[in-house]
Design an enzyme around this catalytic site. Sequence first.
Site, mmCIF file in Angstrom:
data_model
loop_
_atom_site.group_PDB
_atom_site.id
_atom_site.type_symbol
_atom_site.label_atom_id
_atom_site.label_comp_id
_atom_site.label_asym_id
_atom_site.label_seq_id
_atom_site.Cartn_x
_atom_site.Cartn_y
_atom_site.Cartn_z
ATOM 1 C CG ASP A 24 -2.106 -0.793 1.116
ATOM 2 O OD1 ASP A 24 -2.405 -1.180 -0.018
ATOM 3 O OD2 ASP A 24 -2.777 -1.031 2.128
ATOM 4 C CE LYS A 49 -6.845 -0.957 -0.571
ATOM 5 N NZ LYS A 49 -7.521 -0.432 0.564
ATOM 6 C CG MET A 83 -8.117 7.099 7.049
ATOM 7 S SD MET A 83 -9.119 5.740 6.437
ATOM 8 C CE MET A 83 -9.561 4.893 7.917
HETATM 9 C C1 LIG Z 1 -6.402 3.376 5.917
HETATM 10 S S1 LIG Z 1 -5.892 3.793 7.511
HETATM 11 C C2 LIG Z 1 -4.819 2.467 7.866
HETATM 12 C C3 LIG Z 1 -4.581 2.259 9.292
HETATM 13 C C4 LIG Z 1 -3.636 1.120 9.583
HETATM 14 N N1 LIG Z 1 -4.213 -0.134 9.208
HETATM 15 C C5 LIG Z 1 -3.171 1.084 11.022
HETATM 16 O O1 LIG Z 1 -3.473 0.128 11.755
HETATM 17 O O2 LIG Z 1 -2.494 2.025 11.409
HETATM 18 C C6 LIG Z 1 -4.816 5.141 7.201
HETATM 19 C C7 LIG Z 1 -4.727 6.111 8.344
HETATM 20 O O3 LIG Z 1 -3.905 5.619 9.370
HETATM 21 C C8 LIG Z 1 -3.261 6.706 10.017
HETATM 22 N N2 LIG Z 1 -1.811 6.510 9.888
HETATM 23 C C9 LIG Z 1 -1.173 5.467 9.338
HETATM 24 N N3 LIG Z 1 0.154 5.609 9.448
HETATM 25 C C10 LIG Z 1 0.366 6.761 10.086
HETATM 26 C C11 LIG Z 1 1.527 7.457 10.525
HETATM 27 N N4 LIG Z 1 2.749 6.982 10.299
HETATM 28 N N5 LIG Z 1 1.363 8.630 11.170
HETATM 29 C C12 LIG Z 1 0.132 9.120 11.407
HETATM 30 N N6 LIG Z 1 -0.988 8.500 11.038
HETATM 31 C C13 LIG Z 1 -0.884 7.338 10.387
HETATM 32 C C14 LIG Z 1 -3.706 7.974 9.322
HETATM 33 O O4 LIG Z 1 -4.796 8.456 10.021
HETATM 34 C C15 LIG Z 1 -4.106 7.436 7.976
HETATM 35 O O5 LIG Z 1 -5.025 8.290 7.355
#
Ligand SMILES: C[S@@+](CC[C@H](N)C(=O)[O-])C[C@H]1O[C@@H](n2cnc3c(N)ncnc32)[C@H](O)[C@@H]1O
Length: 468
Positions: A250, A272, A385
Site C-alpha cells: 500500500d 489505495k 483518516m
Molecule cells: C487506511 S488507515 C490504515 C490504518 C492502519 N491499518 C493502522 O493500523 O495504522 C490510514 C490512516 O492511518 C493513520 N496513519 C497510518 N500511518 C500513520 C503514521 N505513520 N502517522 C500518522 N498517522 C498514520 C492515518 O490516520 C491514515 O489516514
Amino acid sequence: MRYFPAFHDLSTRPSLVVGGGEAAARKLRLLLKAGARPVVVAPRVGAEIAALAQAGSLTWHARAFAPADIAGCTLVIAATGLAEVDAAVSAAAQAAGLPVNVVDRPELSSFITPAIIDRDPLVIGISSGADAPILARQLRARLESLLPANLGRLARFAGAFRGAVAAQIGDGVQRRRFWERFFAGPVADKVLAGDEVGAREAMLGLINGRAVRQRDEGSVAIVGAGPGDPDLMTFKALRRLQEADVVLYDKLVGPEIVDYARRDALRVYVGKSKADHAMSQDAINALMAEHALAGRRVVRLKGGDPFIFGRGGEELDYLQRRGIAVEVVPGVTAAAGCAAAAGIPLTLRGTALAVTFITGHARDGEPDLDWASLAAGKQTLAVYMGVSTAGTVARRLIEHGLAAGTPVAVIENGTRPEQRVVTGRLEELDSRLRDAGISGPALIIIGEVARQALEADLAAELERAAAV
Ligand SMILES: C[S@@+](CC[C@H](N)C(=O)[O-])C[C@H]1O[C@@H](n2cnc3c(N)ncnc32)[C@H](O)[C@@H]1O
C-alpha cells in the site's frame, strides 16, 4: 582474513581455563554450552565457578598455574587479568602448539572467541578480528532478531531426513532444489511453529512424492508493516516478506520496508490512499488470488495493523472463500505507534479509562459515528483518516457535550523521520491543522491524555514570544 573461523569439538579432551574471576566465568559459560570438559586452575574462584565445580560440571585445581597444566588439553584460556600469569600461560600453550586465548589481549592469543548466535546445531560466530567487538555484538543482536528461535529445531529436523531424501532423490541438483524448497516452504514453517508431528507427516508426503501439489500450493500472508519506522515491524512480518515471491504493498508502506523483500520478488504497488486508487479493492483481491493459485507466496503488505481500518477482514474472507491458505500477521497500529513516538499515552489512570479508535472517513461529508457516546468523558479518541473531516468531528463532539477546551494532538507521519506533532484545543482543531499545513498521514488524539503535550507547547510558545 586474519583469523580463520573453525568450529571445535571440545567434548573429547579437557579445556584449560586459568583464572577464577568474572572473565573466567564468562568463558566457562560458553565452553560448557559447547559440551566442553573444563579444568580451572586458580588459587581462588568466584561463587559461580565454585558452584559449577561442586556440581561436577568442571574440575577446579585450587592453586597457581604451572606450565604442566596444559598437557593433554584441547585449548587454553587465560583469564587471570594478571599480565605476568596470562603471558606465562600464553607462552606455554604456544610452545606446545595449543590454541590459546588471553582475555582482552589479542597480541597474546592465537584464537579469539566470536560473538555467537546459538541455534544449536546451527551456530553463527561473528568476529571483527578483535578490532571492534562492540560492532560484532551489535551485528549479532540484529541477526538474532532475524533468525527464528526454532531454527535449531529446523536444522535438526532436516538432519533427521537427510538420509531419506538422499535415498529418494539421487540427482544432486534435484536434491538441492528439494532442500531449497523445503527450507522456504510450509513444512519448514510447521517446524518453526512447533508442529513437528504435522511437519513429519507432511515431510514424508513430500519425500514420497505424494504431496507434490502441496509443495506447489501458494499462500497469502496479510501482513501489518507498522506505522512507518521499519524497526517497528514484527519478526514474523520480516520473515514473511523475505520469503515472498510477490509483494502487494500500500501507499502507507515506505520503500525502506518493501526493500526487505527478496531482490527477485515481484513488487506491486497497489496504492489505495484517498486520492490515489492505483488499484481497486476488487482488483487487489483478484491479484492476490491469481498469484496464490499459481503457487506463489504472496505478501499483502499494509500500513499499521491489517485488521484496524485496513480492510484485512475483507481480504481474509475473500481468500478463505476460495480455499486459499491465508495467514494474518499483526502490526503496530498507527494509534499505538504515534502515541509512543509523541510521548502521549492513550490511557491514563483515573483520567482516560478507555481508548476508542474511530475513522474520520466520510461517505457523505460527515463520518457516521455515535457522537453522544464518543463525547462521553474519561476516554481517548484516536481518529484515523480524520484530517479532512476534523472540523466536523470537533463540532459534533462539542455539540454532544465534550468540552471545547479538550486537548488535542495531531501526529503527522508518526514514527518516521519527518514526524510532526501539532497540539491545540478541540475547538481550534481544524484551524490548527490548516495553519500547520498537515498533509501526510496523520493521527488525531483527542482527550486529556494530550494535556501535557499541549501545555509543553504553550510554555515553549510563551518562551519564544518573550525572547522576541
Ligand atoms: C487506511 S488507515 C490504515 C490504518 C492502519 N491499518 C493502522 O493500523 O495504522 C490510514 C490512516 O492511518 C493513520 N496513519 C497510518 N500511518 C500513520 C503514521 N505513520 N502517522 C500518522 N498517522 C498514520 C492515518 O490516520 C491514515 O489516514
